[in-house]
Design a protein around this motif. Structure first.
Motif, PDB file in Angstrom:
ATOM      1  N   ILE A  95       0.853  -1.287  -0.255  1.00 28.18           N
ATOM      2  CA  ILE A  95      -0.058   0.073   0.374  1.00 28.18           C
ATOM      3  C   ILE A  95       1.089   1.520  -0.059  1.00 28.18           C
ATOM      4  CG2 ILE A  95      -1.897   1.881   1.638  1.00 28.18           C
ATOM      5  CD1 ILE A  95      -3.343  -0.919   1.955  1.00 28.18           C
ATOM      6  N   ILE A  96       2.336   1.225   1.064  1.00 25.48           N
ATOM      7  CA  ILE A  96       2.793   2.748   0.743  1.00 25.48           C
ATOM      8  C   ILE A  96       3.236   2.800  -0.501  1.00 25.48           C
ATOM      9  CG2 ILE A  96       4.381   3.269   2.780  1.00 25.48           C
ATOM     10  CD1 ILE A  96       3.656   1.796   4.783  1.00 25.48           C
ATOM     11  N   ALA A  97       3.641   1.647  -0.854  1.00 28.56           N
ATOM     12  CA  ALA A  97       4.696   1.690  -1.860  1.00 28.56           C
ATOM     13  C   ALA A  97       3.780   2.276  -3.231  1.00 28.56           C
ATOM     14  CB  ALA A  97       5.264   0.530  -2.603  1.00 28.56           C
ATOM     15  N   ARG A  98       2.711   1.739  -3.310  1.00 27.23           N
ATOM     16  CA  ARG A  98       1.456   2.005  -4.288  1.00 27.23           C
ATOM     17  C   ARG A  98       0.887   3.878  -3.648  1.00 27.23           C
ATOM     18  NH1 ARG A  98      -0.551  -1.615  -7.541  1.00 27.23           N
ATOM     19  NH2 ARG A  98       0.677  -4.065  -7.471  1.00 27.23           N
ATOM     20  N   GLU A  99       1.142   4.576  -2.194  1.00 26.07           N
ATOM     21  CA  GLU A  99       0.118   5.455  -2.825  1.00 26.07           C
ATOM     22  C   GLU A  99       1.404   6.407  -2.354  1.00 26.07           C
ATOM     23  OE1 GLU A  99      -2.647   6.079  -2.199  1.00 26.07           O
ATOM     24  OE2 GLU A  99      -3.611   3.491  -3.282  1.00 26.07           O
ATOM     25  N   SER A 100       2.571   5.938  -1.525  1.00 26.64           N
ATOM     26  CA  SER A 100       3.321   7.311  -0.963  1.00 26.64           C
ATOM     27  C   SER A 100       4.250   7.195  -1.975  1.00 26.64           C
ATOM     28  CB  SER A 100       3.681   6.942   0.371  1.00 26.64           C
ATOM     29  OG  SER A 100       2.318   6.997   1.288  1.00 26.64           O
ATOM     30  N   LYS A 101       4.688   6.795  -3.335  1.00 27.94           N
ATOM     31  CA  LYS A 101       5.866   6.884  -4.441  1.00 27.94           C
ATOM     32  C   LYS A 101       6.790   8.302  -3.839  1.00 27.94           C
ATOM     33  CE  LYS A 101       7.740   5.964  -9.054  1.00 27.94           C
ATOM     34  NZ  LYS A 101       6.798   5.837 -10.219  1.00 27.94           N
ATOM     35  N   VAL A 102       6.310   9.021  -4.068  1.00 27.50           N
ATOM     36  CA  VAL A 102       6.875  10.649  -3.661  1.00 27.50           C
ATOM     37  C   VAL A 102       7.701  10.616  -2.326  1.00 27.50           C
ATOM     38  CG1 VAL A 102       6.330  12.773  -3.867  1.00 27.50           C
ATOM     39  CG2 VAL A 102       5.340  11.739  -5.115  1.00 27.50           C
ATOM     40  N   GLU A 103       6.871  10.502  -1.175  1.00 25.77           N
ATOM     41  CA  GLU A 103       7.420  10.223  -0.032  1.00 25.77           C
ATOM     42  C   GLU A 103       8.472  10.011  -0.010  1.00 25.77           C
ATOM     43  OE1 GLU A 103       3.136  12.240  -0.134  1.00 25.77           O
ATOM     44  OE2 GLU A 103       3.832  10.318  -0.602  1.00 25.77           O
ATOM     45  N   LEU A 104       8.809   8.475  -0.581  1.00 31.91           N
ATOM     46  CA  LEU A 104       9.795   7.220  -0.605  1.00 31.91           C
ATOM     47  C   LEU A 104      10.685   8.143  -1.667  1.00 31.91           C
ATOM     48  CD1 LEU A 104       7.426   4.723  -0.645  1.00 31.91           C
ATOM     49  CD2 LEU A 104       8.507   5.004   1.551  1.00 31.91           C
ATOM     50  N   LEU A 105      10.164   8.675  -2.377  1.00 32.06           N
ATOM     51  CA  LEU A 105      11.062   8.936  -3.281  1.00 32.06           C
ATOM     52  C   LEU A 105      12.577   9.679  -2.583  1.00 32.06           C
ATOM     53  CD1 LEU A 105      10.201   9.065  -6.816  1.00 32.06           C
ATOM     54  CD2 LEU A 105      12.134   7.297  -6.247  1.00 32.06           C
ATOM     55  N   ALA A 106      11.639  10.933  -1.511  1.00 30.35           N
ATOM     56  CA  ALA A 106      12.159  11.673  -1.112  1.00 30.35           C
ATOM     57  C   ALA A 106      13.020  11.804   0.445  1.00 30.35           C
ATOM     58  CB  ALA A 106      11.256  12.957  -0.479  1.00 30.35           C
ATOM     59  N   ALA A 107      12.838   9.858   1.051  1.00 29.56           N
ATOM     60  CA  ALA A 107      13.586  10.064   1.722  1.00 29.56           C
ATOM     61  C   ALA A 107      14.276   8.785   1.216  1.00 29.56           C
ATOM     62  CB  ALA A 107      12.448   8.736   2.248  1.00 29.56           C
ATOM     63  N   GLY A 108      14.779   8.701  -0.695  1.00 24.93           N
ATOM     64  CA  GLY A 108      15.576   8.246  -0.585  1.00 24.93           C
ATOM     65  C   GLY A 108      15.834   6.980  -1.013  1.00 24.93           C
ATOM     66  N   MET A 109      14.781   6.224  -1.547  1.00 17.65           N
ATOM     67  CA  MET A 109      14.730   4.767  -2.315  1.00 17.65           C
ATOM     68  C   MET A 109      14.602   4.717  -3.465  1.00 17.65           C
ATOM     69  SD  MET A 109      11.405   2.882  -0.455  1.00 17.65           S
ATOM     70  CE  MET A 109      11.475   1.717  -0.521  1.00 17.65           C
ATOM     71  N   THR A 110      15.053   4.197  -3.821  1.00 16.41           N
ATOM     72  CA  THR A 110      15.033   4.260  -5.838  1.00 16.41           C
ATOM     73  C   THR A 110      13.972   3.813  -5.889  1.00 16.41           C
ATOM     74  OG1 THR A 110      16.245   1.620  -5.873  1.00 16.41           O
ATOM     75  CG2 THR A 110      17.712   3.727  -5.109  1.00 16.41           C
ATOM     76  N   GLU A 111      13.613   3.701  -7.670  1.00 11.14           N
ATOM     77  CA  GLU A 111      12.061   4.070  -8.401  1.00 11.14           C
ATOM     78  C   GLU A 111      12.330   2.224  -8.501  1.00 11.14           C
ATOM     79  OE1 GLU A 111       9.787   5.230  -9.859  1.00 11.14           O
ATOM     80  OE2 GLU A 111      10.704   7.216 -10.255  1.00 11.14           O
ATOM     81  N   ALA A 112      13.617   1.205  -8.451  1.00  9.43           N
ATOM     82  CA  ALA A 112      13.715  -0.095  -8.544  1.00  9.43           C
ATOM     83  C   ALA A 112      12.745  -0.634  -7.321  1.00  9.43           C
ATOM     84  CB  ALA A 112      14.898  -0.130  -8.667  1.00  9.43           C
ATOM     85  N   GLU A 113      13.472  -0.454  -5.798  1.00 13.49           N
ATOM     86  CA  GLU A 113      13.138  -0.323  -4.899  1.00 13.49           C
ATOM     87  C   GLU A 113      11.182  -0.209  -4.273  1.00 13.49           C
ATOM     88  OE1 GLU A 113      16.980  -0.125  -1.857  1.00 13.49           O
ATOM     89  OE2 GLU A 113      15.489   2.003  -1.996  1.00 13.49           O
ATOM     90  N   ILE A 114      11.047   0.575  -5.008  1.00 14.33           N
ATOM     91  CA  ILE A 114       9.175   1.093  -4.876  1.00 14.33           C
ATOM     92  C   ILE A 114       8.525  -0.061  -5.416  1.00 14.33           C
ATOM     93  CG2 ILE A 114       7.800   3.063  -5.078  1.00 14.33           C
ATOM     94  CD1 ILE A 114       9.825   4.752  -4.029  1.00 14.33           C
ATOM     95  N   ALA A 115       9.137   0.000  -6.499  1.00 12.52           N
ATOM     96  CA  ALA A 115       8.345  -1.415  -7.178  1.00 12.52           C
ATOM     97  C   ALA A 115       8.335  -2.350  -7.130  1.00 12.52           C
ATOM     98  CB  ALA A 115       9.083  -0.797  -8.790  1.00 12.52           C
TER      99      ALA A 115
END
Length: 343
Positions: free
Chosen positions: A177-197
């Protein structure tokens, strides 16, 4: 006399268990065929129909906005399966905000059909409505299933001395859920696009369904109780299991599996995975002699599972053992995802 509850403000998430228990304590006489009614920790109701037991469950989808129709089928089916039954019939109530595109309703109906087809479930009714004051679509579902009377499983049936088994890992649903709903926040926190996907794919792999795991475990004949960790995470599910069975629980934290993607998301957003919504895992209790049979049967179908602790006497409370040190299990006022999205 002052009404104390009038001054008690409720936060997003489940109704606190003390309140729920008090409200359920005086519901009037029980109809004769009701075998299992509402109680803290019990996932479903059981009604006798002679040679079969009807199992009924209701659950809403309130945190996610993506694939909510699919979610609704999956999480309701999980609770039927965790009660020893086969999910068969679904009714959904879909509430849409004013001015929502009609395509949203179409897509949710497609999701319902997709998930129902996956699990062999028939959509038998429900209700749809455009409602004022909603910020996003909400769906609440009721799943009906059945089981032979001898095959039903109660959360309250865990016994002192039983071992506690956990399948897969914790916070699978919350991770997705968080990966799908909060991608912008996760990128800002330092996660990569691949990790979020990768985390976003947790809906399907490892997946949030426990229907197959529950069926396999039940088939061994060694299950004493099962419980489906959802809102409140593993910590909340263990608390519900203990409340329902009037026992204590001891958990070895080193045996609780947390996926790397879950750890990364929780670290990025300062969340504790033990309190994060956890569909995709299944808690099973068994006599020690039967645990290996359950774990082996699950492994044959590619479902990882391990003994993470044991059921103890109620006066011992809920504790965890970490690096040889015994401390109380963590508690959460509400699910970590509710805390995240209420900030």
């Amino acid at each position: 006399m002052t009404d104390e509850l009038a001054n008690r403000r409720l936060k997003a998430g489940k109704l606190p268990p003390d309140l729920l228990a008090s409200f359920l304590s005086d519901l009037g006489p029980k109809e004769q065929r009701l075998l299992l009614g509402p109680a803290v920790g019990e996932d479903a109701a059981f009604v006798s129909f002679g040679s079969t037991t009807l199992i009924a469950k209701s659950d809403p989808i309130t945190f996610a906005t993506d694939r909510i129709g699919w979610y609704a089928i999956q999480v309701n089916a999980n609770d039927i399966a965790a009660s020893g039954g086969t999910p068969k019939w679904f009714l959904g109530t879909l509430l849409l905000p004013e001015n929502e595109p009609a395509s949203t309703a179409r897509d949710i109906f497609k999701q319902l059909h997709e998930a129902a087809s996956e699990l062999g479930i028939t959509l038998i009714g429900g209700h749809t409505e455009i409602t004022v004051g909603l910020p996003r679509p909400i769906i609440a579902g009721t799943m009906l299933g059945e089981a032979a009377p001898s095959e039903t499983v109660k959360t309250s049936s865990a016994n002192v001395g039983d071992e506690v088994i956990l399948t897969s890992g914790i916070a699978i649903e919350g991770t997705a859920i968080i990966a799908r709903e909060s991608k912008v926040e996760l990128l800002a926190a330092g996660m990569t696009e691949a990790e979020i996907a990768r985390a976003a794919e947790f809906l399907d792999s490892p997946g949030i369904s426990v229907v197959n795991a529950a069926r396999i475990a039940t088939s061994t004949g060694h299950v004493t109780a099962m419980h489906d960790p959802t809102e409140g995470g593993l910590a909340g599910a263990l608390d519900e299991l203990a409340r329902a069975s009037n026992t204590g629980i001891e958990i070895d934290t080193s045996m609780v599996h947390i996926y790397p993607e879950t750890k990364t998301i929780c670290k990025a957003l300062d969340l504790n995975p033990w309190g994060l919504i956890a569909s995709g895992a299944l808690l099973i209790t068994s006599k020690p002699a039967g645990s290996s049979s359950i774990i082996e049967a699950l492994a044959e179908s590619g479902i990882p599972a391990s003994v993470i602790g044991k059921i103890t006497r109620p006066e011992l409370g809920l504790v965890q053992i970490e690096s040889g040190k015994t401390t109380p299990l963590p508690t959460f006022e509400r699910d970590e995802i509710a805390r995240l999205y209420s900030q």
